[in-house]
Design a protein around this motif. Structure first.
Motif, PDB file in Angstrom:
ATOM      1  N   ILE A 132       0.827  -1.203   0.000  1.00 25.55           N
ATOM      2  CA  ILE A 132       0.000   0.000   0.000  1.00 25.55           C
ATOM      3  C   ILE A 132       0.866   1.259   0.000  1.00 25.55           C
ATOM      4  O   ILE A 132       0.649   2.170  -0.797  1.00 25.55           O
ATOM      5  CB  ILE A 132      -0.963  -0.010   1.204  1.00 25.55           C
ATOM      6  CG1 ILE A 132      -1.958  -1.161   1.046  1.00 25.55           C
ATOM      7  CG2 ILE A 132      -1.694   1.327   1.328  1.00 25.55           C
ATOM      8  CD1 ILE A 132      -2.772  -1.459   2.274  1.00 25.55           C
ATOM      9  N   ALA A 133       1.856   1.316   0.876  1.00 21.73           N
ATOM     10  CA  ALA A 133       2.733   2.491   0.946  1.00 21.73           C
ATOM     11  C   ALA A 133       3.566   2.633  -0.321  1.00 21.73           C
ATOM     12  O   ALA A 133       3.956   3.742  -0.693  1.00 21.73           O
ATOM     13  CB  ALA A 133       3.641   2.415   2.170  1.00 21.73           C
ATOM     14  N   GLY A 134       3.821   1.507  -1.002  1.00 19.31           N
ATOM     15  CA  GLY A 134       4.579   1.551  -2.245  1.00 19.31           C
ATOM     16  C   GLY A 134       3.890   2.354  -3.337  1.00 19.31           C
ATOM     17  O   GLY A 134       4.519   2.753  -4.311  1.00 19.31           O
ATOM     18  N   LEU A 135       2.602   2.590  -3.181  1.00 19.20           N
ATOM     19  CA  LEU A 135       1.872   3.406  -4.154  1.00 19.20           C
ATOM     20  C   LEU A 135       2.253   4.877  -4.062  1.00 19.20           C
ATOM     21  O   LEU A 135       2.028   5.642  -4.995  1.00 19.20           O
ATOM     22  CB  LEU A 135       0.363   3.237  -3.961  1.00 19.20           C
ATOM     23  CG  LEU A 135      -0.171   1.820  -4.188  1.00 19.20           C
ATOM     24  CD1 LEU A 135      -1.639   1.738  -3.779  1.00 19.20           C
ATOM     25  CD2 LEU A 135       0.015   1.395  -5.639  1.00 19.20           C
ATOM     26  N   ILE A 136       2.828   5.286  -2.936  1.00 18.98           N
ATOM     27  CA  ILE A 136       3.300   6.659  -2.758  1.00 18.98           C
ATOM     28  C   ILE A 136       4.741   6.705  -3.279  1.00 18.98           C
ATOM     29  O   ILE A 136       5.618   6.069  -2.703  1.00 18.98           O
ATOM     30  CB  ILE A 136       3.253   7.083  -1.276  1.00 18.98           C
ATOM     31  CG1 ILE A 136       1.847   6.943  -0.718  1.00 18.98           C
ATOM     32  CG2 ILE A 136       3.775   8.508  -1.111  1.00 18.98           C
ATOM     33  CD1 ILE A 136       1.776   7.044   0.789  1.00 18.98           C
ATOM     34  N   PHE A 169      16.664  -4.870  -2.420  1.00 23.44           N
ATOM     35  CA  PHE A 169      16.095  -5.302  -3.705  1.00 23.44           C
ATOM     36  C   PHE A 169      14.623  -4.920  -3.795  1.00 23.44           C
ATOM     37  O   PHE A 169      14.163  -4.390  -4.803  1.00 23.44           O
ATOM     38  CB  PHE A 169      16.294  -6.815  -3.859  1.00 23.44           C
ATOM     39  CG  PHE A 169      15.859  -7.370  -5.178  1.00 23.44           C
ATOM     40  CD1 PHE A 169      16.511  -7.013  -6.345  1.00 23.44           C
ATOM     41  CD2 PHE A 169      14.808  -8.267  -5.249  1.00 23.44           C
ATOM     42  CE1 PHE A 169      16.115  -7.540  -7.570  1.00 23.44           C
ATOM     43  CE2 PHE A 169      14.400  -8.792  -6.464  1.00 23.44           C
ATOM     44  CZ  PHE A 169      15.057  -8.436  -7.632  1.00 23.44           C
ATOM     45  N   ASP A 170      13.888  -5.171  -2.714  1.00 20.15           N
ATOM     46  CA  ASP A 170      12.471  -4.824  -2.658  1.00 20.15           C
ATOM     47  C   ASP A 170      12.278  -3.308  -2.813  1.00 20.15           C
ATOM     48  O   ASP A 170      11.428  -2.854  -3.575  1.00 20.15           O
ATOM     49  CB  ASP A 170      11.879  -5.304  -1.331  1.00 20.15           C
ATOM     50  CG  ASP A 170      10.363  -5.140  -1.251  1.00 20.15           C
ATOM     51  OD1 ASP A 170       9.724  -4.826  -2.269  1.00 20.15           O
ATOM     52  OD2 ASP A 170       9.815  -5.341  -0.147  1.00 20.15           O
ATOM     53  N   ALA A 171      13.079  -2.523  -2.124  1.00 17.46           N
ATOM     54  CA  ALA A 171      12.953  -1.066  -2.191  1.00 17.46           C
ATOM     55  C   ALA A 171      13.344  -0.530  -3.564  1.00 17.46           C
ATOM     56  O   ALA A 171      12.670   0.350  -4.103  1.00 17.46           O
ATOM     57  CB  ALA A 171      13.811  -0.414  -1.106  1.00 17.46           C
ATOM     58  N   ALA A 172      14.409  -1.068  -4.137  1.00 18.43           N
ATOM     59  CA  ALA A 172      14.879  -0.576  -5.438  1.00 18.43           C
ATOM     60  C   ALA A 172      13.870  -0.874  -6.547  1.00 18.43           C
ATOM     61  O   ALA A 172      13.508   0.019  -7.323  1.00 18.43           O
ATOM     62  CB  ALA A 172      16.230  -1.192  -5.774  1.00 18.43           C
ATOM     63  N   PRO A 228       8.082   3.107 -11.073  1.00 18.66           N
ATOM     64  CA  PRO A 228       6.641   3.352 -11.234  1.00 18.66           C
ATOM     65  C   PRO A 228       5.921   2.198 -11.947  1.00 18.66           C
ATOM     66  O   PRO A 228       6.445   1.602 -12.873  1.00 18.66           O
ATOM     67  CB  PRO A 228       6.589   4.625 -12.088  1.00 18.66           C
ATOM     68  CG  PRO A 228       7.902   5.288 -11.851  1.00 18.66           C
ATOM     69  CD  PRO A 228       8.892   4.180 -11.639  1.00 18.66           C
ATOM     70  N   LEU A 229       4.747   1.881 -11.492  1.00 15.90           N
ATOM     71  CA  LEU A 229       3.842   0.841 -11.990  1.00 15.90           C
ATOM     72  C   LEU A 229       4.412  -0.570 -11.874  1.00 15.90           C
ATOM     73  O   LEU A 229       3.813  -1.411 -11.226  1.00 15.90           O
ATOM     74  CB  LEU A 229       3.413   1.123 -13.437  1.00 15.90           C
ATOM     75  CG  LEU A 229       2.625   2.409 -13.640  1.00 15.90           C
ATOM     76  CD1 LEU A 229       2.304   2.611 -15.106  1.00 15.90           C
ATOM     77  CD2 LEU A 229       1.344   2.404 -12.820  1.00 15.90           C
ATOM     78  N   VAL A 230       5.550  -0.838 -12.490  1.00 13.98           N
ATOM     79  CA  VAL A 230       6.161  -2.162 -12.406  1.00 13.98           C
ATOM     80  C   VAL A 230       6.490  -2.489 -10.952  1.00 13.98           C
ATOM     81  O   VAL A 230       6.275  -3.604 -10.481  1.00 13.98           O
ATOM     82  CB  VAL A 230       7.432  -2.240 -13.288  1.00 13.98           C
ATOM     83  CG1 VAL A 230       8.167  -3.553 -13.088  1.00 13.98           C
ATOM     84  CG2 VAL A 230       7.085  -2.019 -14.738  1.00 13.98           C
TER      85      VAL A 230
END
Length: 129
Positions: free
Chosen positions: A43-47, A85-88, A93-95
């Protein structure tokens, strides 16, 4: 629902805190209609940028707690690599948003910690329910 987390430095207390953080980041919500579990990481990754930075910092908390358990440096580096790796990739965007749904670095790191605890502190095993 309120969860009381232990504040001790014993392996059982640390395990419960790590499990709680993993639950929050990876499995705290269910997507209606498809019954798929997601967490704050997705969810936070959408920001853009900020969301991935915040959830990476939260993921590094798990690594810090693992260090307190005495995990070997190579396991800590592997866990740090999972978070990085997860953060990078999550920052793309989108992918990255789609990637966050399938690559669960915190779940991988929890497994590393559980394997270590099961081997070196078998008394703190919990029955998976």
């Amino acid at each position: 629902m309120r969860v009381e987390l232990p504040i001790g430095t014993d392996p059982a207390s640390i395990r419960r805190r790590i499990e709680a953080m993993e639950q929050l980041l990876e499995n705290s919500f269910t997507v209606p209609g498809v019954n798929y579990r997601i967490g704050l990481d997705s969810i936070a990754g959408l920001i853009p940028v900020i969301g991935d930075f915040v959830t990476a910092a939260m993921g590094m908390y798990i690594v810090w707690e693992a260090k307190n358990l005495g995990l070997p440096k190579w396991k800590l580096w592997r866990m740090t690599g999972n978070v990085a790796f997860d953060a990078a990739l999550g920052a793309v965007p989108l992918v990255g948003d789609a990637f966050d749904l399938v690559f669960r670095s915190n779940t991988r790191n929890l497994k590393i910690v559980k394997r270590h605890l099961d081997r070196h502190h078998p008394a703190v095993r919990t029955i998976e329910g």
